[in-house]
Scaffold this motif. Sequence first.
Motif, PDB file in Angstrom:
ATOM      1  N   UNK A 218     -23.451 -38.285 -37.823  1.00 39.01           N
ATOM      2  CA  UNK A 218     -22.024 -37.983 -37.844  1.00 39.01           C
ATOM      3  C   UNK A 218     -21.840 -36.614 -38.477  1.00 39.01           C
ATOM      4  N   UNK A 219     -20.671 -36.017 -38.192  1.00 40.83           N
ATOM      5  CA  UNK A 219     -20.335 -34.745 -38.835  1.00 40.83           C
ATOM      6  C   UNK A 219     -18.860 -34.756 -39.201  1.00 40.83           C
ATOM      7  N   UNK A 220     -18.536 -34.006 -40.231  1.00 45.13           N
ATOM      8  CA  UNK A 220     -17.140 -33.868 -40.639  1.00 45.13           C
ATOM      9  C   UNK A 220     -16.510 -32.710 -39.884  1.00 45.13           C
ATOM     10  N   UNK A 221     -15.279 -32.913 -39.411  1.00 42.91           N
ATOM     11  CA  UNK A 221     -14.539 -31.796 -38.829  1.00 42.91           C
ATOM     12  C   UNK A 221     -13.362 -31.481 -39.736  1.00 42.91           C
ATOM     13  N   UNK A 222     -13.083 -30.176 -39.868  1.00 46.37           N
ATOM     14  CA  UNK A 222     -12.058 -29.735 -40.812  1.00 46.37           C
ATOM     15  C   UNK A 222     -11.067 -28.756 -40.188  1.00 46.37           C
ATOM     16  N   UNK A 223     -11.305 -28.349 -38.933  1.00 43.06           N
ATOM     17  CA  UNK A 223     -10.424 -27.358 -38.315  1.00 43.06           C
ATOM     18  C   UNK A 223      -9.862 -27.882 -36.999  1.00 43.06           C
ATOM     19  N   UNK A 224      -8.736 -27.319 -36.614  1.00 43.67           N
ATOM     20  CA  UNK A 224      -8.130 -27.680 -35.333  1.00 43.67           C
ATOM     21  C   UNK A 224      -9.036 -27.269 -34.173  1.00 43.67           C
TER      22      UNK A 224
ATOM     23  N   UNK B  30     -12.320 -27.283 -34.145  1.00 38.22           N
ATOM     24  CA  UNK B  30     -13.365 -28.302 -34.006  1.00 38.22           C
ATOM     25  C   UNK B  30     -12.818 -29.526 -33.282  1.00 38.22           C
ATOM     26  N   UNK B  31     -11.599 -29.956 -33.632  1.00 45.45           N
ATOM     27  CA  UNK B  31     -10.995 -31.105 -32.965  1.00 45.45           C
ATOM     28  C   UNK B  31     -10.785 -30.821 -31.479  1.00 45.45           C
ATOM     29  N   UNK B  32     -10.266 -29.637 -31.150  1.00 50.29           N
ATOM     30  CA  UNK B  32     -10.032 -29.284 -29.747  1.00 50.29           C
ATOM     31  C   UNK B  32     -11.340 -29.331 -28.951  1.00 50.29           C
ATOM     32  N   UNK B  33     -12.415 -28.849 -29.555  1.00 53.52           N
ATOM     33  CA  UNK B  33     -13.720 -28.876 -28.886  1.00 53.52           C
ATOM     34  C   UNK B  33     -14.191 -30.317 -28.665  1.00 53.52           C
ATOM     35  N   UNK B  34     -14.044 -31.165 -29.670  1.00 57.41           N
ATOM     36  CA  UNK B  34     -14.424 -32.580 -29.546  1.00 57.41           C
ATOM     37  C   UNK B  34     -13.634 -33.218 -28.401  1.00 57.41           C
ATOM     38  N   UNK B  35     -12.336 -32.979 -28.392  1.00 57.43           N
ATOM     39  CA  UNK B  35     -11.489 -33.580 -27.363  1.00 57.43           C
ATOM     40  C   UNK B  35     -11.878 -33.071 -25.975  1.00 57.43           C
ATOM     41  N   UNK B  36     -12.114 -31.771 -25.842  1.00 55.48           N
ATOM     42  CA  UNK B  36     -12.512 -31.193 -24.549  1.00 55.48           C
ATOM     43  C   UNK B  36     -13.833 -31.777 -24.056  1.00 55.48           C
ATOM     44  N   UNK B  37     -14.785 -31.911 -24.951  1.00 51.11           N
ATOM     45  CA  UNK B  37     -16.125 -32.352 -24.569  1.00 51.11           C
ATOM     46  C   UNK B  37     -16.228 -33.867 -24.413  1.00 51.11           C
ATOM     47  N   UNK B  38     -15.149 -34.592 -24.695  1.00 55.29           N
ATOM     48  CA  UNK B  38     -15.223 -36.057 -24.652  1.00 55.29           C
ATOM     49  C   UNK B  38     -15.376 -36.600 -23.228  1.00 55.29           C
ATOM     50  N   UNK B  39     -15.243 -35.758 -22.226  1.00 51.99           N
ATOM     51  CA  UNK B  39     -15.527 -36.180 -20.863  1.00 51.99           C
ATOM     52  C   UNK B  39     -17.014 -36.357 -20.643  1.00 51.99           C
ATOM     53  N   UNK B  40     -17.787 -35.507 -21.274  1.00 55.90           N
ATOM     54  CA  UNK B  40     -19.250 -35.584 -21.178  1.00 55.90           C
ATOM     55  C   UNK B  40     -19.839 -36.472 -22.265  1.00 55.90           C
TER      56      UNK B  40
ATOM     57  N   UNK C 172      -3.270 -35.035 -38.382  1.00 50.19           N
ATOM     58  CA  UNK C 172      -1.982 -35.115 -37.693  1.00 50.19           C
ATOM     59  C   UNK C 172      -2.106 -34.724 -36.223  1.00 50.19           C
ATOM     60  N   UNK C 173      -2.909 -33.694 -35.935  1.00 48.42           N
ATOM     61  CA  UNK C 173      -3.070 -33.242 -34.558  1.00 48.42           C
ATOM     62  C   UNK C 173      -3.771 -34.299 -33.713  1.00 48.42           C
ATOM     63  N   UNK C 174      -4.731 -34.987 -34.288  1.00 50.27           N
ATOM     64  CA  UNK C 174      -5.414 -36.071 -33.565  1.00 50.27           C
ATOM     65  C   UNK C 174      -4.400 -37.133 -33.168  1.00 50.27           C
ATOM     66  N   UNK C 175      -3.572 -37.553 -34.111  1.00 52.66           N
ATOM     67  CA  UNK C 175      -2.557 -38.573 -33.822  1.00 52.66           C
ATOM     68  C   UNK C 175      -1.615 -38.090 -32.721  1.00 52.66           C
ATOM     69  N   UNK C 176      -1.184 -36.838 -32.815  1.00 48.90           N
ATOM     70  CA  UNK C 176      -0.255 -36.295 -31.820  1.00 48.90           C
ATOM     71  C   UNK C 176      -0.913 -36.172 -30.444  1.00 48.90           C
ATOM     72  N   UNK C 177      -2.111 -35.589 -30.395  1.00 47.58           N
ATOM     73  CA  UNK C 177      -2.790 -35.375 -29.111  1.00 47.58           C
ATOM     74  C   UNK C 177      -3.101 -36.681 -28.396  1.00 47.58           C
ATOM     75  N   UNK C 178      -3.456 -37.714 -29.167  1.00 46.65           N
ATOM     76  CA  UNK C 178      -3.879 -38.973 -28.557  1.00 46.65           C
ATOM     77  C   UNK C 178      -2.733 -39.976 -28.429  1.00 46.65           C
ATOM     78  N   UNK C 179      -1.593 -39.682 -29.044  1.00 41.28           N
ATOM     79  CA  UNK C 179      -0.477 -40.616 -28.991  1.00 41.28           C
ATOM     80  C   UNK C 179      -0.766 -41.913 -29.729  1.00 41.28           C
ATOM     81  N   UNK C 180      -1.542 -41.792 -30.797  1.00 47.71           N
ATOM     82  CA  UNK C 180      -1.922 -42.951 -31.606  1.00 47.71           C
ATOM     83  C   UNK C 180      -1.264 -42.814 -32.970  1.00 47.71           C
ATOM     84  N   UNK C 181      -0.537 -43.832 -33.386  1.00 47.01           N
ATOM     85  CA  UNK C 181       0.094 -43.798 -34.701  1.00 47.01           C
ATOM     86  C   UNK C 181      -0.971 -43.632 -35.777  1.00 47.01           C
ATOM     87  N   UNK C 182      -0.742 -42.696 -36.693  1.00 49.85           N
ATOM     88  CA  UNK C 182      -1.702 -42.449 -37.775  1.00 49.85           C
ATOM     89  C   UNK C 182      -1.815 -43.660 -38.688  1.00 49.85           C
ATOM     90  N   UNK C 183      -3.050 -44.017 -38.962  1.00 50.06           N
ATOM     91  CA  UNK C 183      -3.366 -45.020 -39.981  1.00 50.06           C
ATOM     92  C   UNK C 183      -4.582 -44.518 -40.725  1.00 50.06           C
TER      93      UNK C 183
END
Length: 115
Positions: free
Chosen positions: A4-10, A12-22, A71-82
């Motif tokens: 696992x790795x920690x992500x701390x920047x938007x 990094x999150x955008x890259x994870x989301x983009x690459x989630x198809x592969x 917050x961006x993860x919750x917004x991008x995925x439409x998942x309520x933050x918990x």
Amino acid sequence: MAQWKEITTLEEWEQIQRQSGEHPALVMKHSTSCPISAEAWEEYQRFVSTVAPETVEYVMVKVIESRPVSNQIAEDLGVQHKSPQAILVKDGKEVWNTSHWHITMESLENAMQNV
């Protein structure tokens, strides 16, 4: 063995989301000040280090320290933050999520049926 790795920047999150198809991603939103989150984090780490498929990317976001990313993860995925929260992302979308005491080795293994 998966890692696992920690992500701390938007970015990094955008890259994870983009690459989630592969490579689907299992995102763990973790609060460093919550005892329930500490237990869930232990379950997540145990899962990743023992039985997790290596074809999935495993990331952790500290919800307090990296609040804009959380917050961006919750917004991008439409998942309520918990917090704590585990979210499986595939093709840029949430395909499974759970939170709190439901984050267990068993629930994480079952989630992998979706990839």
